[in-house]
Design an enzyme around this catalytic site. Structure first.
Site, short mmCIF file in Angstrom:
data_model
loop_
_atom_site.label_atom_id
_atom_site.label_comp_id
_atom_site.label_asym_id
_atom_site.label_seq_id
_atom_site.Cartn_x
_atom_site.Cartn_y
_atom_site.Cartn_z
N GLY A 73 0.81 -1.22 0.00
CA GLY A 73 0.00 0.00 0.00
C GLY A 73 0.84 1.26 0.00
O GLY A 73 0.48 2.27 -0.62
N GLU B 24 11.11 7.87 -28.53
CA GLU B 24 12.19 7.53 -29.47
C GLU B 24 12.01 6.15 -30.08
O GLU B 24 12.96 5.39 -30.27
CB GLU B 24 13.56 7.70 -28.82
CG GLU B 24 13.84 9.15 -28.45
CD GLU B 24 15.29 9.45 -28.18
OE1 GLU B 24 16.16 8.88 -28.84
OE2 GLU B 24 15.55 10.28 -27.28
#
Length: 384
Positions: A345, A368
């Site tokens: 968590g 890219e």
């Protein structure tokens, strides 16, 4: 003596550079990471500081104000910065390998003397424009045109997803000077900020890499001196593909840094976090995740070092840089994902660093050239 393989002995340069960059990142970047991310703030003064210590012209020869290092040292710089902040690593990579790298590789002596000293010291920030809204990977059908009119090119069109598209002082822009769809119909032209008709458009609101500025560049009857043409007219696409070969090493290094940052955070946390009376690192479910992460990081680094070695020796690197970029970027996503899982968590909150690695990592599989484009490049190379 002919060098036939990679040396695994770490050079003294690399040790010194990594130490310097690591210290700089800890002192000047880490404390600001989340503030810059939340505000989507591109910290221009930081890049001026990076320029002062030689990190904005890593590959530029000393004669032009650069550091004069090779690709191994350049990879070290990007990795160490990206371990702390992917956004800053991305901007350093884009400045060094794209705009600066294009002028360094294809500029004539007068052009290099004019622009490289300003770029290498970060007096000027560089941008590089290839992508357009409707022509991502299909660059040959770009719509931005440049028409020769006397002693000037007149540029019209727009570029999207441009790193430093607003704050950059100079941009290398790919434009269509010939027929659409022709590999000889594209040229590369340098455009300086302040040129009438050159402006910034929409700034993207991104999932990650939020402190690295990404905007449109717009050209409206923008007149640029014809001497700003890099190389010869029609060579721009060929030039761009070569620049992307080096750029893929940059994104691979960026990916490696993010993967290492996520892994190191998860490893440290797993040794501290107690459950059922012992550190969670003792549980096989966690230790196996860490083992996979460590192994894939090592493999990614070897691919990157292989590509860097070939680049340093001025040999063809298309296949190797595509492999390095493809594999390292996917590793970054997997490592960041597993790091969040190990934190549980807490990994889903902004109080711990792994949620940012998780958000930043995904861009590495897209920018890219997507992972799918890398596979096309690799397949094309191995079929030759």
């Amino acid at each position: 003596m002919i060098q036939t393989g990679i040396s695994f002995n770490e050079a003294e340069n690399s040790i010194m550079i990594k130490s310097m960059v690591r210290d700089f990142a800890e002192k000047n970047i880490r404390k600001n990471v989340m503030d810059w991310d939340e505000a989507q703030h591109f910290p221009v003064p930081l890049f001026k500081e990076l320029g002062q210590i030689g990190l904005m012209g890593v590959l530029v020869p000393e004669a032009y104000g650069g550091s004069g290092f090779g690709y191994h040292e350049y990879v070290d710089v990007i990795v160490e910065i990206a371990k702390v902040c992917g956004s800053i690593g991305l901007s350093v990579a884009a400045h060094n390998s794209l705009c600066t790298g294009h002028i360094l590789t294809f500029g004539n002596e007068e052009q290099k003397a004019k622009w490289l000293p300003k770029l290498a010291t970060a007096e000027w920030i560089g941008a590089w424009g290839l992508t357009e809204a409707n022509t991502g990977s299909d660059a040959l059908r770009m719509r931005t045109t440049a028409v020769l009119d006397g002693d000037h090119y007149v540029i019209n069109g727009a570029k999207n997803w441009i790193t430093h598209g607003k704050s950059g002082d100079v941009a290398v822009v790919m434009v269509r000077t010939g027929e659409a769809g022709s590999s000889k119909g594209i040229s590369a032209i340098v455009v300086e900020r302040g040129t009438p008709g050159f402006s910034a458009g929409k700034k993207e609101n991104k999932l990650g890499m939020r402190a690295s500025e990404t905007t449109e560049m717009i050209f409206d009857n923008c007149r640029v001196p014809k001497e700003n043409l890099l190389g010869v007219e029609g060579d721009g696409f060929k030039q761009a593909m070569k620049i992307l070969d080096g750029g893929r090493i940059s994104i691979a290094a960026l990916s490696l840094g993010i993967a290492k940052g996520a892994y190191e955070a998860a490893l440290a946390y797993s040794k501290e976090r107690q459950q059922f009376g012992q550190p969670i690192a003792n549980f096989q479910g966690i230790s196996f995740k860490l083992a996979d992460m460590a192994t894939e990081i090592e493999a990614a680094e070897l691919l990157i070092r292989q590509a860097s070695d070939l680049k340093n020796r001025h040999q063809s690197v298309s296949k190797e840089s595509a492999m390095a970029k493809y594999y390292a970027s996917e590793v970054a996503v997997r490592c960041a994902t597993e790091a969040v899982q190990i934190f549980g968590g807490y990994g889903y909150t902004k109080d711990f660093p792994v949620e940012k690695f998780y958000r930043d990592a995904k861009l590495c599989t897209i920018g890219e050239g997507t992972s799918e484009i890398q596979k096309i490049v690799i397949a094309r190379e191995i079929m030759k």
